[in-house]
Design a protein around this motif. Structure first.
Motif, PDB file in Angstrom:
ATOM      1  N   PRO A 179       0.808  -1.228   0.000  1.00 11.47           N
ATOM      2  CA  PRO A 179       0.000   0.000   0.000  1.00 11.47           C
ATOM      3  C   PRO A 179       0.836   1.271   0.000  1.00 11.47           C
ATOM      4  N   GLY A 180       0.587   2.210  -0.925  1.00  3.46           N
ATOM      5  CA  GLY A 180      -0.237   2.328  -2.100  1.00  3.46           C
ATOM      6  C   GLY A 180      -1.690   2.714  -1.930  1.00  3.46           C
ATOM      7  N   GLY A 227       7.536  -2.233  -2.545  1.00  2.00           N
ATOM      8  CA  GLY A 227       6.909  -1.930  -3.822  1.00  2.00           C
ATOM      9  C   GLY A 227       6.723  -0.452  -4.022  1.00  2.00           C
ATOM     10  N   ASN A 228       5.479   0.021  -3.845  1.00  2.00           N
ATOM     11  CA  ASN A 228       5.221   1.447  -4.039  1.00  2.00           C
ATOM     12  C   ASN A 228       6.095   2.298  -3.139  1.00  2.00           C
ATOM     13  N   THR A 255       4.839   0.186   3.786  1.00  3.49           N
ATOM     14  CA  THR A 255       3.720  -0.614   3.290  1.00  3.49           C
ATOM     15  C   THR A 255       3.046  -1.368   4.434  1.00  3.49           C
ATOM     16  N   THR A 256       3.851  -1.825   5.398  1.00  2.00           N
ATOM     17  CA  THR A 256       3.289  -2.558   6.538  1.00  2.00           C
ATOM     18  C   THR A 256       2.473  -1.634   7.431  1.00  2.00           C
ATOM     19  N   LEU A 291       0.674   7.031   0.600  1.00  4.99           N
ATOM     20  CA  LEU A 291      -0.732   7.449   0.697  1.00  4.99           C
ATOM     21  C   LEU A 291      -0.841   8.962   0.557  1.00  4.99           C
ATOM     22  N   SER A 292      -0.211   9.496  -0.479  1.00  2.21           N
ATOM     23  CA  SER A 292      -0.238  10.931  -0.788  1.00  2.21           C
ATOM     24  C   SER A 292       0.272  11.785   0.369  1.00  2.21           C
ATOM     25  N   GLY A 293       1.167  11.226   1.183  1.00  2.00           N
ATOM     26  CA  GLY A 293       1.683  11.958   2.330  1.00  2.00           C
ATOM     27  C   GLY A 293       0.689  12.113   3.453  1.00  2.00           C
ATOM     28  N   ARG A 294      -0.403  11.363   3.425  1.00  2.00           N
ATOM     29  CA  ARG A 294      -1.493  11.537   4.391  1.00  2.00           C
ATOM     30  C   ARG A 294      -1.766  10.284   5.209  1.00  2.00           C
TER      31      ARG A 294
END
Length: 317
Positions: free
Chosen positions: A10-11, A37-38, A44-45, A87-90
């Motif tokens: 995530p991403g 990944g992203n 991501t975790t 997450l768009s810095g959010r």
């Protein structure tokens, strides 16, 4: 009831995909495992745990997996689309998780869940395929416990990370080839060609935002993602790649697939990471061009029906 494990990086679109599965009353989400990944593995975790907290599904265990590809380094992350934290810095706007990630790694957790399962389990890899390659290499006896893999990745006609390659496959081509070519587990590949056609617009996002706090929180994650796809699509919309794959896992047949032999380019030329899909007509092929195993490639869907299914699921309806 569909029993699922989601393997993810995530991403933004992964966050939508996890939410879709977590809220589906016809699904039993057994675990969420994470991979690089992203963004890097710690992010991501953390993002996966926060999304499950948003969904009030902290009963679902999270385990971290591979932090790098099997062989060669990942050339770059996807900060240009997903922001610095994925997450768009959010990401910090989502609720903190009260449950720590499992100390056992992703591969060990998936193996234990498969071993204990009395019915086949669907695995939905929506990031690089490193964890899945390691699982199948380390526990070949458990392959029969996997009903199918529903993989978001690849492309029939050109990529997004390079002219030839899609990001998830390009991030670890050797792992992708092991899973898609070297294994016999039934597999559905959901490529860019279809996910782009399933893009949603700002009206769809406005409806989700107005559905309640959870929908508003998801929509708050999209600014960087929307900016990226505004340029890629030429209109105000986003592509929910991973949620399209999860939709197929939840409702088998919502995507229309065609079975084709497939290979993955692991060379170091301009097509590294490309999914090579053999669409030649049947009949004998020239010597030296033997077909590999066939994979179901999702090629079409009822676009409006798919968008409605995603919206209803994310709204919790």
């Amino acid at each position: 009831m569909t029993r699922l494990i989601i393997d993810t990086d995530p991403g933004v679109d992964d966050a939508f995909a996890i939410t879709l599965a977590a809220l589906d009353p016809g699904a039993e989400l057994l675990a969420v495992t994470t991979v690089f990944g992203n963004v890097a593995l710690p992010a991501t975790t953390a993002n996966a745990r926060r999304v499950l907290a948003l969904c009030e599904r902290e009963d679902v265990p999270v385990a971290a997996g591979a932090d790098r590809p099997l062989v060669h380094p990942q050339p770059h992350r996807a900060h240009h689309a997903h922001g610095s934290d994925g997450l768009s810095g959010r990401s910090a706007a989502l609720p903190n998780s009260t449950r720590a990630a499992r100390t056992a790694g992703a591969v060990d957790l998936m193996a234990r869940l498969l071993d204990e399962a009395d019915e086949p389990v669907t695995i939905v890899p929506i990031g690089p395929l490193t964890n899945i390659a390691l699982l199948l290499a380390s526990y070949p006896e458990l392959a029969t416990k996997i009903e199918r893999l529903v993989v978001m990745g690849g492309a029939v006609h050109g990529g997004n990370s390079t002219a030839a390659a899609e990001f998830n496959i390009w991030s670890d081509p050797e792992a992708a080839r092991r899973v898609l070519v070297g294994e016999s587990v039934p597999c559905v590949l959901v490529p860019l060609d279809l996910t782009y056609r399933c893009a949603v617009g700002t009206g769809w996002l406005d409806t989700l935002r107005g559905s309640g706090p959870r929908g508003a929180a998801l929509c708050a994650l999209v600014p960087d993602y929307l900016e990226h796809y505004r340029a890629a699509l030429g209109w105000d919309g986003i592509v929910l790649h991973d949620a399209v794959a999860v939709a197929e896992a939840l409702r088998p047949g919502i995507l229309d697939g065609v079975s084709y032999p497939l290979d993955v380019d692991c060379s170091f030329g301009p097509s590294r990471g490309a999914t090579i899909i053999d669409r030649r007509r049947g009949g004998p092929h020239p010597a030296g061009t033997a077909q590999t195993r066939a994979v179901d490639i999702a090629m079409d869907t009822d676009l409006d029906g798919l968008r409605e299914f995603l919206l209803a699921g994310l709204c919790g309806g």
